[in-house]
Write a protein that holds these residues in place. Structure first.
Motif, PDB file in Angstrom:
ATOM      1  N   GLN A   1       0.830  -1.204   0.000  1.00  0.00           N
ATOM      2  CA  GLN A   1       0.000   0.000   0.000  1.00  0.00           C
ATOM      3  C   GLN A   1       0.869   1.261   0.000  1.00  0.00           C
ATOM      4  OE1 GLN A   1      -3.203   0.253  -0.556  1.00  0.00           O
ATOM      5  NE2 GLN A   1      -3.441  -1.962  -0.642  1.00  0.00           N
TER       6      GLN A   1
ATOM      7  N   ALA B   1       2.179   1.566  -3.489  1.00  0.00           N
ATOM      8  CA  ALA B   1       1.112   1.964  -4.408  1.00  0.00           C
ATOM      9  C   ALA B   1       0.795   3.444  -4.265  1.00  0.00           C
ATOM     10  CB  ALA B   1      -0.131   1.117  -4.159  1.00  0.00           C
ATOM     11  N   GLU B   2       0.784   3.956  -3.038  1.00  0.00           N
ATOM     12  CA  GLU B   2       0.540   5.388  -2.833  1.00  0.00           C
ATOM     13  C   GLU B   2       1.599   6.228  -3.527  1.00  0.00           C
ATOM     14  OE1 GLU B   2       0.247   6.204   1.346  1.00  0.00           O
ATOM     15  OE2 GLU B   2      -1.503   4.907   1.598  1.00  0.00           O
TER      16      GLU B   2
ATOM     17  N   ILE C   1       1.033   6.002  -7.360  1.00  0.00           N
ATOM     18  CA  ILE C   1      -0.132   6.786  -7.778  1.00  0.00           C
ATOM     19  C   ILE C   1       0.190   8.278  -7.723  1.00  0.00           C
ATOM     20  CG2 ILE C   1      -2.476   7.431  -7.104  1.00  0.00           C
ATOM     21  CD1 ILE C   1      -2.904   4.490  -6.301  1.00  0.00           C
TER      22      ILE C   1
ATOM     23  N   LYS D   1       0.147  10.760 -10.916  1.00  0.00           N
ATOM     24  CA  LYS D   1      -0.674  11.974 -10.910  1.00  0.00           C
ATOM     25  C   LYS D   1       0.165  13.204 -11.250  1.00  0.00           C
ATOM     26  CE  LYS D   1      -4.609  11.345  -7.852  1.00  0.00           C
ATOM     27  NZ  LYS D   1      -5.184  11.656  -6.538  1.00  0.00           N
TER      28      LYS D   1
ATOM     29  N   VAL E   1      -4.868   7.536 -13.397  1.00  0.00           N
ATOM     30  CA  VAL E   1      -4.477   6.661 -12.285  1.00  0.00           C
ATOM     31  C   VAL E   1      -5.568   5.678 -11.897  1.00  0.00           C
ATOM     32  CG1 VAL E   1      -2.813   8.285 -11.337  1.00  0.00           C
ATOM     33  CG2 VAL E   1      -5.185   8.384 -10.595  1.00  0.00           C
ATOM     34  N   TYR E   2      -6.635   5.572 -12.695  1.00  0.00           N
ATOM     35  CA  TYR E   2      -7.737   4.673 -12.329  1.00  0.00           C
ATOM     36  C   TYR E   2      -7.259   3.227 -12.216  1.00  0.00           C
ATOM     37  CZ  TYR E   2     -12.036   2.028 -12.481  1.00  0.00           C
ATOM     38  OH  TYR E   2     -13.036   1.149 -12.191  1.00  0.00           O
TER      39      TYR E   2
ATOM     40  N   LEU F   1      -4.307   2.115 -11.612  1.00  0.00           N
ATOM     41  CA  LEU F   1      -3.433   1.960 -10.445  1.00  0.00           C
ATOM     42  C   LEU F   1      -4.236   1.882  -9.156  1.00  0.00           C
ATOM     43  CD1 LEU F   1      -0.555   4.422 -11.371  1.00  0.00           C
ATOM     44  CD2 LEU F   1      -0.511   1.930 -11.453  1.00  0.00           C
ATOM     45  N   LYS F   2      -5.306   2.686  -9.088  1.00  0.00           N
ATOM     46  CA  LYS F   2      -6.141   2.646  -7.884  1.00  0.00           C
ATOM     47  C   LYS F   2      -6.857   1.305  -7.749  1.00  0.00           C
ATOM     48  CE  LYS F   2      -6.985   7.550  -7.244  1.00  0.00           C
ATOM     49  NZ  LYS F   2      -7.982   8.612  -7.176  1.00  0.00           N
ATOM     50  N   VAL F   3      -7.290   0.741  -8.864  1.00  0.00           N
ATOM     51  CA  VAL F   3      -7.937  -0.573  -8.818  1.00  0.00           C
ATOM     52  C   VAL F   3      -6.930  -1.632  -8.391  1.00  0.00           C
ATOM     53  CG1 VAL F   3      -9.011  -2.365 -10.224  1.00  0.00           C
ATOM     54  CG2 VAL F   3      -9.740  -0.005 -10.474  1.00  0.00           C
TER      55      VAL F   3
ATOM     56  N   ALA G   1      -4.400  -1.179  -6.560  1.00  0.00           N
ATOM     57  CA  ALA G   1      -3.971  -0.932  -5.185  1.00  0.00           C
ATOM     58  C   ALA G   1      -5.051  -1.242  -4.164  1.00  0.00           C
ATOM     59  CB  ALA G   1      -3.531   0.521  -5.038  1.00  0.00           C
ATOM     60  N   LEU G   2      -6.182  -1.785  -4.589  1.00  0.00           N
ATOM     61  CA  LEU G   2      -7.217  -2.132  -3.619  1.00  0.00           C
ATOM     62  C   LEU G   2      -6.668  -3.122  -2.610  1.00  0.00           C
ATOM     63  CD1 LEU G   2     -10.431  -2.568  -5.782  1.00  0.00           C
ATOM     64  CD2 LEU G   2      -9.949  -0.779  -4.116  1.00  0.00           C
TER      65      LEU G   2
END
Length: 149
Positions: free
Chosen positions: A62, A65-66, A69, A73, A79-80, A82-84, A86-87
């Protein structure tokens, strides 16, 4: 008289042997139960250790991933995806997060020829469609159970 005494003695010996065998079987059963319990406890301890390792690994991921992302950005990228990715949860599925099982996120597969991962739409329109199709029965909340009413 002697014959009768010998028969009684034979019965007594047979009874004692059967009792000794019964006690031996009971001891073996108790020993086996103790070994099974010890094995179960050691497996549970191993599982808890694995869960701790998974939690630490998830925390590290996490953090990574932050950073990824934030960097994407800052470069103006979408970044969609990447956010998926990083769930939270291991497994890559779209199902609910099982916190008691090491934080896995299982995949629910369709039972057709394609075998794709089932979607998890979380909108109000989905709830309205589910209610119109399946009704308001309690059993319809469980995955895979559709009872005609």
């Amino acid at each position: 008289m002697i014959f009768h005494a010998r028969e009684v003695e034979k019965k007594l010996n047979k009874f004692q042997l059967e009792k000794a065998l019964e006690n031996h079987h009971k001891d073996m059963l108790l020993r086996r139960k103790a070994l099974d319990m010890q094995e179960l406890v050691s497996k549970l301890e191993l599982d808890h250790g694995e869960y701790d390792k998974l939690a630490k690994e998830e925390e590290e991921f996490q953090q990574y991933a932050e950073k990824a992302i934030a960097e994407a950005k800052s470069h103006g990228r979408n970044v969609y995806a990447l956010k998926v990715a990083a769930l939270e949860g291991v497994g890559g599925g779209r199902g609910q997060l099982f916190t008691g099982r090491g934080g896995i996120r299982p995949s629910y597969m369709t039972s057709d020829a394609k075998g794709l991962n089932m979607p998890n739409y979380q909108r109000w329109s989905t709830d309205a469609i589910k209610q119109s199709v399946y009704g308001t029965g309690r059993s319809h909340d469980r995955l895979g159970f559709i009872w005609p009413e």
